[in-house]
Design a protein around this motif. Structure first.
Motif, short mmCIF file in Angstrom:
data_model
loop_
_atom_site.label_atom_id
_atom_site.label_comp_id
_atom_site.label_asym_id
_atom_site.label_seq_id
_atom_site.Cartn_x
_atom_site.Cartn_y
_atom_site.Cartn_z
N ALA A 271 44.80 21.86 40.20
CA ALA A 271 44.72 22.81 41.31
C ALA A 271 45.72 24.00 40.81
O ALA A 271 45.32 25.22 40.78
N PRO A 272 46.77 23.71 40.33
CA PRO A 272 47.98 24.76 39.93
C PRO A 272 47.32 25.61 38.64
O PRO A 272 47.29 26.98 38.82
N HIS A 273 46.65 24.91 37.95
CA HIS A 273 46.06 25.64 36.93
C HIS A 273 44.92 26.60 36.97
O HIS A 273 44.85 27.62 36.61
N GLN A 274 44.06 25.90 38.16
CA GLN A 274 42.82 26.82 38.57
C GLN A 274 43.30 27.88 39.26
O GLN A 274 42.90 29.15 39.27
N HIS A 275 44.49 28.08 40.18
CA HIS A 275 45.26 28.91 40.86
C HIS A 275 45.74 30.13 39.86
O HIS A 275 45.45 31.05 40.32
N ASP A 276 46.40 29.53 38.80
CA ASP A 276 46.92 30.60 37.83
C ASP A 276 45.74 31.31 37.28
O ASP A 276 45.87 32.58 36.83
N ARG A 277 44.78 30.59 36.88
CA ARG A 277 43.53 31.63 36.31
C ARG A 277 43.04 32.29 37.11
O ARG A 277 42.62 33.37 36.91
N LEU A 278 42.67 32.02 38.55
CA LEU A 278 42.24 32.90 39.47
C LEU A 278 43.24 34.11 39.64
O LEU A 278 42.51 35.18 39.75
N ALA A 279 44.41 33.95 39.73
CA ALA A 279 45.27 35.05 39.89
C ALA A 279 45.32 35.83 38.66
O ALA A 279 45.40 37.04 38.81
N SER B 161 42.27 37.85 39.03
CA SER B 161 42.27 38.95 40.06
C SER B 161 43.14 40.34 39.65
O SER B 161 42.85 41.30 39.85
N ASN B 162 44.18 39.74 38.96
CA ASN B 162 44.98 40.88 38.47
C ASN B 162 44.27 41.69 37.64
O ASN B 162 44.51 42.92 37.46
N ALA B 163 43.59 41.17 36.57
CA ALA B 163 42.91 41.69 35.64
C ALA B 163 41.75 42.77 36.11
O ALA B 163 41.54 43.79 35.83
N LEU B 164 41.12 42.44 37.21
CA LEU B 164 40.15 43.06 37.81
C LEU B 164 40.61 44.34 38.51
O LEU B 164 40.39 45.33 38.50
N ARG B 165 41.90 43.75 39.11
CA ARG B 165 42.54 45.32 39.91
C ARG B 165 43.29 46.02 38.86
O ARG B 165 43.06 47.30 39.26
N ALA B 166 43.35 45.78 37.75
CA ALA B 166 44.17 46.88 36.98
C ALA B 166 42.87 47.29 36.19
O ALA B 166 42.98 48.60 36.00
N SER B 167 41.62 47.01 35.85
CA SER B 167 40.52 47.73 35.42
C SER B 167 39.63 48.30 36.35
O SER B 167 38.96 49.52 35.63
N LEU B 168 39.62 48.24 37.56
CA LEU B 168 38.77 48.47 38.60
C LEU B 168 39.57 49.36 39.69
O LEU B 168 40.31 48.89 40.25
N SER B 169 39.47 50.74 39.66
CA SER B 169 40.35 51.29 40.52
C SER B 169 39.41 51.46 41.80
O SER B 169 38.26 51.37 41.79
N VAL B 170 40.14 51.44 42.85
CA VAL B 170 39.44 51.58 44.21
C VAL B 170 38.94 53.11 44.55
O VAL B 170 39.90 54.01 44.08
#
Length: 61
Positions: free
Chosen positions: A5-13, A16-25
């Motif tokens: 579970a911690p590894h899955q959470h880290d991967r999801l985070a 998520s961070n990569a998507l936020r950095a590459s896709l602007s609102v």
């Protein structure tokens, strides 16, 4: 083999961070002005039950 579970959470985070950095609102006027107006207009349409198909809903002005 499943990840912990911690590894899955880290991967999801990380994803998520990569998507936020590459896709602007989008912040253009279409989003900032038209969406609130659309939501206001949609809230003026009275609810219709799934069984009521006799006439379309009337929009209040």
């Amino acid at each position: 083999m499943t990840a912990s579970a911690p590894h899955q959470h880290d991967r999801l985070a990380a994803v998520s961070n990569a998507l936020r950095a590459s896709l602007s609102v989008p912040t253009d006027t279409f989003i900032t002005e038209d969406i609130p107006l659309l939501l206001t207009r949609l809230s003026q349409i009275p609810p219709v039950s799934a069984k009521d198909t006799t006439s379309p809903p009337q929009i209040r002005n």
